[in-house]
Design a protein around this motif. Structure first.
Motif, short mmCIF file in Angstrom:
data_model
loop_
_atom_site.label_atom_id
_atom_site.label_comp_id
_atom_site.label_asym_id
_atom_site.label_seq_id
_atom_site.Cartn_x
_atom_site.Cartn_y
_atom_site.Cartn_z
N SER A 53 0.82 -1.21 0.00
CA SER A 53 0.00 0.00 0.00
C SER A 53 0.86 1.27 0.00
O SER A 53 0.46 2.29 -0.55
CB SER A 53 -0.98 0.01 1.17
N THR A 54 2.07 1.19 0.57
CA THR A 54 2.96 2.36 0.55
C THR A 54 3.58 2.56 -0.84
O THR A 54 4.12 3.62 -1.11
CB THR A 54 4.10 2.26 1.59
N MET A 55 3.47 1.56 -1.69
CA MET A 55 3.98 1.65 -3.06
C MET A 55 2.90 2.13 -4.03
O MET A 55 3.14 2.25 -5.22
CB MET A 55 4.51 0.29 -3.53
N GLY A 56 1.68 2.34 -3.51
CA GLY A 56 0.60 2.84 -4.35
C GLY A 56 -0.52 1.85 -4.61
O GLY A 56 -1.51 2.17 -5.27
N GLY A 59 -6.30 -1.72 -2.23
CA GLY A 59 -6.95 -2.99 -1.89
C GLY A 59 -8.45 -2.97 -2.04
O GLY A 59 -9.17 -3.36 -1.12
N ASP A 60 -8.95 -2.55 -3.20
CA ASP A 60 -10.39 -2.45 -3.41
C ASP A 60 -10.96 -3.60 -4.25
O ASP A 60 -12.14 -3.63 -4.54
CB ASP A 60 -10.73 -1.12 -4.07
N GLY A 61 -10.09 -4.54 -4.69
CA GLY A 61 -10.56 -5.65 -5.51
C GLY A 61 -10.83 -5.28 -6.95
O GLY A 61 -11.21 -6.13 -7.75
N GLN A 62 -10.63 -4.02 -7.32
CA GLN A 62 -10.89 -3.53 -8.68
C GLN A 62 -9.62 -3.04 -9.37
O GLN A 62 -9.45 -3.21 -10.56
CB GLN A 62 -11.91 -2.38 -8.66
N THR A 63 -8.75 -2.40 -8.58
CA THR A 63 -7.52 -1.81 -9.12
C THR A 63 -6.49 -2.90 -9.39
O THR A 63 -6.23 -3.73 -8.52
CB THR A 63 -6.93 -0.79 -8.11
N SER A 88 -4.38 -6.29 4.93
CA SER A 88 -5.80 -6.61 4.84
C SER A 88 -6.44 -5.83 3.69
O SER A 88 -6.15 -4.66 3.48
CB SER A 88 -6.47 -6.24 6.16
N GLY A 89 -7.26 -6.51 2.91
CA GLY A 89 -7.92 -5.90 1.76
C GLY A 89 -8.01 -6.91 0.63
O GLY A 89 -7.59 -8.07 0.78
N ILE A 113 -5.80 -11.63 -5.16
CA ILE A 113 -6.62 -12.21 -6.22
C ILE A 113 -5.92 -12.00 -7.55
O ILE A 113 -5.61 -10.87 -7.92
CB ILE A 113 -8.00 -11.51 -6.29
N PHE A 114 -5.69 -13.10 -8.28
CA PHE A 114 -5.06 -12.97 -9.58
C PHE A 114 -6.12 -12.83 -10.66
O PHE A 114 -7.17 -13.44 -10.60
CB PHE A 114 -4.12 -14.14 -9.84
#
Length: 191
Positions: A53-56, A59-63, A88-89, A113-114
């Motif tokens: 997350s600090t790399m950008g 965790g919304d499952g869409q991005t 978490s996400g 998720i892949f």
């Protein structure tokens, strides 16, 4: 818990095979590594940790977070290794390549998720049952690397349902129609 789908093929035979499968076994059964493989070295990592997350990463499952996750792995590898944390996400990704001295740690409450889009998995040289083959890149791979682990209590979802061969007789009629409507190839026997 690791959700087994079609998610890993390693390009070279290295100690990664044993480490990966031992790590999967540990995640599923909570047994210490020295009980599984006596004398096999348990990987050791620097305590340095970077969260994706600090790399950008989002965790919304869409991005699609492939480049952020890979950047975190590459950065830690250049620093001599450490922990790449999947917090978490719901973290959607294309294929990632692990490097030496990296512990990919998937936190409880995290799902990696892949993507189910085959076009994000380029063809790479690999093997199948010992024979050289061109294959789609695996969701998680490594080549010529050592001292790697996948740890944590999160979930890896390789999205295998999008990849695996399905037989018509194993599905209900409505499941089969839904699957066929998504595309794919049906054999000459229509099964």
């Amino acid at each position: 818990m690791i959700k087994y789908s079609h998610f890993i093929r390693l390009q070279k035979k290295t100690t990664i095979h044993l480490l990966f499968f031992a790590s999967c076994f540990l995640c599923m059964n909570s047994i210490k590594a020295d009980v599984i493989i006596k004398g096999f070295p348990v990987p050791k990592f620097k305590k340095d940790t970077v969260s994706i997350s600090t790399m950008g990463a989002v965790g919304d499952g869409q991005t699609i977070n492939t480049r952020f996750i890979q950047h975190a792995i590459d950065s830690m590898h250049k620093k001599g290794g450490g922990v790449v944390l999947i917090p978490s996400g719901f973290w959607l990704s294309g294929p990632i390549v692990l490097k030496s001295n990296i512990n990919l740690s998937i936190e409880r409450g995290a799902t990696l998720i892949f993507s189910d889009k085959k076009e994000v998995y380029p063809l790479v040289a690999g093997n199948w049952e010992g024979l050289p083959q061109m294959r789609n890149q695996s969701p998680i791979s490594a080549s010529g690397a050592s001292n790697i682990a996948i740890t944590g209590k999160g979930i890896i979802d390789g999205n295998g349902a999008a990849w695996r061969m399905v037989k018509k007789e194993k599905l209900t009629e409505s499941e089969w129609k839904k699957l066929i409507s998504k595309g794919g190839v049906v054999g000459e026997d229509k099964k």
